[in-house]
Design a protein around this motif. Structure first.
Motif, PDB file in Angstrom:
ATOM      1  N   TYR A 295      24.033 -21.079  90.668  1.00 15.19           N
ATOM      2  CA  TYR A 295      25.198 -21.582  91.453  1.00 15.19           C
ATOM      3  C   TYR A 295      24.764 -20.987  92.859  1.00 15.19           C
ATOM      4  CZ  TYR A 295      27.762 -22.756  87.181  1.00 15.19           C
ATOM      5  OH  TYR A 295      28.142 -23.272  85.955  1.00 15.19           O
ATOM      6  N   SER A 296      25.342 -22.006  93.891  1.00 16.66           N
ATOM      7  CA  SER A 296      24.858 -21.299  95.172  1.00 16.66           C
ATOM      8  C   SER A 296      26.213 -21.085  95.943  1.00 16.66           C
ATOM      9  CB  SER A 296      24.331 -22.863  95.923  1.00 16.66           C
ATOM     10  OG  SER A 296      23.000 -22.941  95.361  1.00 16.66           O
ATOM     11  N   GLY A 297      26.066 -20.232  96.798  1.00 16.49           N
ATOM     12  CA  GLY A 297      27.396 -19.647  97.233  1.00 16.49           C
ATOM     13  C   GLY A 297      27.354 -19.928  98.883  1.00 16.49           C
ATOM     14  N   PRO A 298      28.607 -19.739  99.437  1.00 16.65           N
ATOM     15  CA  PRO A 298      28.645 -20.012 100.567  1.00 16.65           C
ATOM     16  C   PRO A 298      27.884 -19.220 101.748  1.00 16.65           C
ATOM     17  CG  PRO A 298      30.669 -18.791  99.998  1.00 16.65           C
ATOM     18  CD  PRO A 298      29.762 -19.055  98.848  1.00 16.65           C
ATOM     19  N   ASN A 299      27.369 -18.246 101.373  1.00 20.00           N
ATOM     20  CA  ASN A 299      26.558 -17.329 102.525  1.00 20.00           C
ATOM     21  C   ASN A 299      25.121 -17.280 101.953  1.00 20.00           C
ATOM     22  OD1 ASN A 299      28.920 -16.346 103.518  1.00 20.00           O
ATOM     23  ND2 ASN A 299      29.574 -15.028 102.150  1.00 20.00           N
ATOM     24  N   GLY A 300      24.926 -18.259 101.097  1.00 20.60           N
ATOM     25  CA  GLY A 300      23.264 -18.157 100.891  1.00 20.60           C
ATOM     26  C   GLY A 300      23.180 -17.494  99.588  1.00 20.60           C
ATOM     27  N   GLY A 301      24.071 -16.855  99.068  1.00 24.97           N
ATOM     28  CA  GLY A 301      23.942 -16.093  97.710  1.00 24.97           C
ATOM     29  C   GLY A 301      23.700 -17.132  96.549  1.00 24.97           C
ATOM     30  N   THR A 302      22.977 -16.731  95.535  1.00 26.39           N
ATOM     31  CA  THR A 302      22.600 -17.466  94.404  1.00 26.39           C
ATOM     32  C   THR A 302      22.932 -16.517  92.901  1.00 26.39           C
ATOM     33  OG1 THR A 302      20.784 -18.853  95.314  1.00 26.39           O
ATOM     34  CG2 THR A 302      21.057 -18.686  92.999  1.00 26.39           C
ATOM     35  N   ILE A 303      23.780 -17.221  92.043  1.00 28.38           N
ATOM     36  CA  ILE A 303      23.796 -16.698  90.725  1.00 28.38           C
ATOM     37  C   ILE A 303      22.891 -17.649  89.854  1.00 28.38           C
ATOM     38  CG2 ILE A 303      25.450 -15.933  89.089  1.00 28.38           C
ATOM     39  CD1 ILE A 303      27.598 -15.667  91.244  1.00 28.38           C
ATOM     40  N   GLU A 304      22.253 -16.960  88.952  1.00 25.45           N
ATOM     41  CA  GLU A 304      21.460 -17.509  87.999  1.00 25.45           C
ATOM     42  C   GLU A 304      22.028 -17.318  86.541  1.00 25.45           C
ATOM     43  OE1 GLU A 304      17.512 -16.311  88.120  1.00 25.45           O
ATOM     44  OE2 GLU A 304      17.015 -17.140  90.069  1.00 25.45           O
ATOM     45  N   LEU A 305      22.509 -18.381  85.840  1.00 30.99           N
ATOM     46  CA  LEU A 305      23.129 -18.314  84.461  1.00 30.99           C
ATOM     47  C   LEU A 305      21.866 -18.809  83.571  1.00 30.99           C
ATOM     48  CD1 LEU A 305      25.316 -18.218  82.539  1.00 30.99           C
ATOM     49  CD2 LEU A 305      25.734 -20.451  83.103  1.00 30.99           C
TER      50      LEU A 305
ATOM     51  N   PRO B  82      21.663  -8.154  94.718  1.00 29.22           N
ATOM     52  CA  PRO B  82      22.807  -7.532  95.248  1.00 29.22           C
ATOM     53  C   PRO B  82      23.114  -7.590  96.571  1.00 29.22           C
ATOM     54  CG  PRO B  82      20.700  -6.033  94.598  1.00 29.22           C
ATOM     55  CD  PRO B  82      20.536  -7.195  94.360  1.00 29.22           C
ATOM     56  N   GLY B  83      22.040  -7.982  97.211  1.00 35.42           N
ATOM     57  CA  GLY B  83      22.225  -8.057  98.688  1.00 35.42           C
ATOM     58  C   GLY B  83      22.776  -9.349  99.261  1.00 35.42           C
ATOM     59  N   THR B  84      23.011 -10.455  98.643  1.00 38.09           N
ATOM     60  CA  THR B  84      23.644 -11.685  98.775  1.00 38.09           C
ATOM     61  C   THR B  84      24.861 -11.844  97.815  1.00 38.09           C
ATOM     62  OG1 THR B  84      21.974 -12.794  97.383  1.00 38.09           O
ATOM     63  CG2 THR B  84      21.673 -12.661  99.808  1.00 38.09           C
ATOM     64  N   VAL B  85      24.923 -11.382  96.749  1.00 36.51           N
ATOM     65  CA  VAL B  85      26.155 -11.422  95.707  1.00 36.51           C
ATOM     66  C   VAL B  85      26.351 -10.247  95.181  1.00 36.51           C
ATOM     67  CG1 VAL B  85      26.852 -12.430  93.637  1.00 36.51           C
ATOM     68  CG2 VAL B  85      24.984 -13.551  95.179  1.00 36.51           C
ATOM     69  N   ASP B  86      27.811  -9.552  95.629  1.00 38.06           N
ATOM     70  CA  ASP B  86      28.208  -8.325  95.391  1.00 38.06           C
ATOM     71  C   ASP B  86      28.602  -8.038  93.721  1.00 38.06           C
ATOM     72  OD1 ASP B  86      30.730  -9.073  95.168  1.00 38.06           O
ATOM     73  OD2 ASP B  86      31.118  -8.772  97.256  1.00 38.06           O
TER      74      ASP B  86
END
Length: 205
Positions: free
Chosen positions: A73-83, A142-146
């Motif tokens: 999943y891609s976030g608005p600030n370039g962060g990515t969450i992998e499921l 952790p630097g892009t997704v808290d």
């Protein structure tokens, strides 16, 4: 008699519509299962989550191990969450057993939050949970997704409905390049499927 016949017509129409809808849903469900298996994914392993501002990166959908499921999943600030969803590799509960030695040296943080386990290193963090015989992991930088955002993703993860599966699973119109790339293979070289040391290792790969 005419009155009885006219009264029955709406009932018959409703019953016919219900049967048609049921048949359509069954057909759609069978088609989605067939699509998942054609991609090498076990249909029951298709899970999704919901985090405001994050959307599925369709090109990321792929197989984990032999028949597990992976999506980013891609976030608005370039962060990515992998499921990632895979089978359990052992009979005991998911925990921090494999990370014990690293935790003692301060290299890994691992703690339980309700039904979830949170694990963090200097370069990544993840939430892990169990569902029946499956282990589900949500990971991010952790630097892009808290942690709060990652926790929200873990709290909202669930097995995909037919409608959600239809939106997530790639179709031929999304590139037409055949099977999607596996979600657990290294970017370079011919290395084995990636399974970072820590909380679990899937049996399918």
């Amino acid at each position: 008699m005419a009155h009885t016949r006219s009264a029955l017509q709406p009932l018959l129409l409703s019953a016919l519509m219900a049967l048609t809808a049921c048949g359509t849903q069954s057909a759609n469900g069978a088609a989605l299962e067939s699509k998942a298996r054609s991609l090498g994914i076990e249909p029951a392993m298709v899970y999704v989550t919901d985090v405001p501002g994050y959307s599925v990166a369709l090109q990321s959908v792929g197989v984990i191990g032999d028949h597990g499921f992976g999506v980013s999943y891609s976030g608005p600030n370039g962060g990515t969450i992998e499921l990632r969803v895979d089978e359990r590799a052992f009979s005991g509960p998911v925990g921090c057993t494999e990370a014990t030695n690293a935790t003692r040296t301060g290299q890994v943080t691992c703690e339980q939050e309700g039904n979830h386990w949170y694990r963090a290193t200097g370069t990544s963090h993840s939430y892990v949970l169990e569902d029946a015989d499956l282990v589900i992991r949500l990971s991010a930088d952790p630097g892009t997704v808290d942690r709060d955002v990652l926790r929200q993703a873990a709290e909202h993860v669930h097995q995909a409905s037919a409608e959600e599966s239809a939106r997530v699973l790639p179709s031929e119109s999304r590139g037409g390049q055949g099977l999607p790339e596996r979600g657990d293979l290294p970017a370079n070289g011919d290395g084995a499927p990636q399974d970072p040391a820590g909380l679990f290792a899937g049996t399918s790969g």
